[in-house]
Motif scaffolding. Sequence first.
Motif, PDB file in Angstrom:
ATOM      1  N   SER A 189       0.818  -1.221   0.000  1.00 48.85           N
ATOM      2  CA  SER A 189       0.000   0.000   0.000  1.00 48.85           C
ATOM      3  C   SER A 189       0.851   1.269   0.000  1.00 48.85           C
ATOM      4  CB  SER A 189      -0.936   0.006   1.208  1.00 48.85           C
ATOM      5  OG  SER A 189      -0.197   0.033   2.406  1.00 48.85           O
ATOM      6  N   LEU A 190       2.112   1.143   0.389  1.00 50.61           N
ATOM      7  CA  LEU A 190       2.997   2.313   0.409  1.00 50.61           C
ATOM      8  C   LEU A 190       3.759   2.515  -0.896  1.00 50.61           C
ATOM      9  CD1 LEU A 190       4.443   1.948   3.997  1.00 50.61           C
ATOM     10  CD2 LEU A 190       2.789   3.639   3.196  1.00 50.61           C
ATOM     11  N   ILE A 191       3.722   1.516  -1.757  1.00 48.57           N
ATOM     12  CA  ILE A 191       4.455   1.663  -3.017  1.00 48.57           C
ATOM     13  C   ILE A 191       3.535   1.648  -4.235  1.00 48.57           C
ATOM     14  CG2 ILE A 191       6.620   0.765  -2.118  1.00 48.57           C
ATOM     15  CD1 ILE A 191       5.962  -1.913  -3.424  1.00 48.57           C
ATOM     16  N   GLU A 192       2.272   1.302  -4.037  1.00 43.72           N
ATOM     17  CA  GLU A 192       1.318   1.301  -5.146  1.00 43.72           C
ATOM     18  C   GLU A 192       0.712   2.696  -5.269  1.00 43.72           C
ATOM     19  OE1 GLU A 192      -1.314  -1.909  -4.186  1.00 43.72           O
ATOM     20  OE2 GLU A 192       0.097  -3.390  -4.936  1.00 43.72           O
ATOM     21  N   ILE A 193       1.382   3.518  -6.040  1.00 47.47           N
ATOM     22  CA  ILE A 193       0.988   4.931  -6.125  1.00 47.47           C
ATOM     23  C   ILE A 193       0.094   5.216  -7.333  1.00 47.47           C
ATOM     24  CG2 ILE A 193       3.038   5.695  -4.883  1.00 47.47           C
ATOM     25  CD1 ILE A 193       4.252   6.459  -7.575  1.00 47.47           C
ATOM     26  N   GLU A 194      -0.216   4.182  -8.127  1.00 45.33           N
ATOM     27  CA  GLU A 194      -1.016   4.391  -9.331  1.00 45.33           C
ATOM     28  C   GLU A 194      -2.405   4.955  -8.999  1.00 45.33           C
ATOM     29  OE1 GLU A 194       0.454   1.346  -8.752  1.00 45.33           O
ATOM     30  OE2 GLU A 194       2.181   1.685 -10.036  1.00 45.33           O
ATOM     31  N   ASN A 195      -3.015   4.403  -7.961  1.00 47.75           N
ATOM     32  CA  ASN A 195      -4.328   4.883  -7.544  1.00 47.75           C
ATOM     33  C   ASN A 195      -4.100   5.965  -6.492  1.00 47.75           C
ATOM     34  OD1 ASN A 195      -6.819   5.293  -6.223  1.00 47.75           O
ATOM     35  ND2 ASN A 195      -7.512   3.245  -6.844  1.00 47.75           N
ATOM     36  N   GLN A 196      -4.131   7.207  -6.925  1.00 48.48           N
ATOM     37  CA  GLN A 196      -3.759   8.321  -6.047  1.00 48.48           C
ATOM     38  C   GLN A 196      -4.677   8.440  -4.840  1.00 48.48           C
ATOM     39  OE1 GLN A 196      -3.348  11.876  -8.374  1.00 48.48           O
ATOM     40  NE2 GLN A 196      -1.518  11.136  -9.409  1.00 48.48           N
ATOM     41  N   SER A 197      -5.948   8.146  -5.006  1.00 47.03           N
ATOM     42  CA  SER A 197      -6.889   8.238  -3.898  1.00 47.03           C
ATOM     43  C   SER A 197      -6.543   7.230  -2.797  1.00 47.03           C
ATOM     44  CB  SER A 197      -8.309   8.004  -4.413  1.00 47.03           C
ATOM     45  OG  SER A 197      -9.226   8.020  -3.358  1.00 47.03           O
ATOM     46  N   ASN A 198      -6.310   5.973  -3.198  1.00 49.33           N
ATOM     47  CA  ASN A 198      -5.925   4.949  -2.219  1.00 49.33           C
ATOM     48  C   ASN A 198      -4.599   5.283  -1.556  1.00 49.33           C
ATOM     49  OD1 ASN A 198      -8.204   3.465  -2.731  1.00 49.33           O
ATOM     50  ND2 ASN A 198      -7.178   1.899  -3.939  1.00 49.33           N
ATOM     51  N   PHE A 199      -3.646   5.738  -2.369  1.00 48.14           N
ATOM     52  CA  PHE A 199      -2.327   6.075  -1.825  1.00 48.14           C
ATOM     53  C   PHE A 199      -2.445   7.226  -0.823  1.00 48.14           C
ATOM     54  CE2 PHE A 199       1.895   8.182  -2.179  1.00 48.14           C
ATOM     55  CZ  PHE A 199       2.632   7.149  -1.622  1.00 48.14           C
ATOM     56  N   GLN A 200      -3.243   8.222  -1.146  1.00 51.94           N
ATOM     57  CA  GLN A 200      -3.424   9.356  -0.223  1.00 51.94           C
ATOM     58  C   GLN A 200      -4.093   8.899   1.074  1.00 51.94           C
ATOM     59  OE1 GLN A 200      -2.153  12.569  -0.692  1.00 51.94           O
ATOM     60  NE2 GLN A 200      -2.601  12.523   1.493  1.00 51.94           N
TER      61      GLN A 200
END
Length: 161
Positions: free
Chosen positions: A116-127
Amino acid sequence: MSITSQVMRVIMKSFKSGVRPCRILSAIRCISGVTLELKKYFGLDLLLNSENCAVIWQHCNQKLSQESHRFQSLLKESRVDTLCTTDDPLSDLSYHDKLNRSEFSVQVLPTFRADSLIEIENQSNFQNTLNSLAFITDNNCRRFRKLRSSNHVSCGLFCTA
């Protein structure tokens, strides 16, 4: 028909249909593993297939409802001494602590899986992940240095669990 002859029949059918040997070997390993576990834990001497899967499903579920087939009982029977779970950096590790403080003889340890800390493709989830991490570690994660610091705090929580 014995398990061995059933497996051999599947192998011969696969060879005749042109399936590559490496795929056949992978399937044999999978079938063998499932077959051994069905026999060891559930007393079934059946090869899992589309014709008997419903019967196997019912039998296994009935067994799993018994005290002798509860998760902790099966681990003890298998002489497991340590169980490592896969956990997100934001996971609540209190259940690991509860199990380790209980009479349960198996040590339960979390592993740090930072997807979850490296999957930045989905900006909403990452935020959302960053916001939750900031809340848990009481550290603002707006800068990389602060994010790294929060990760160290989060890792520390895993080390003490």
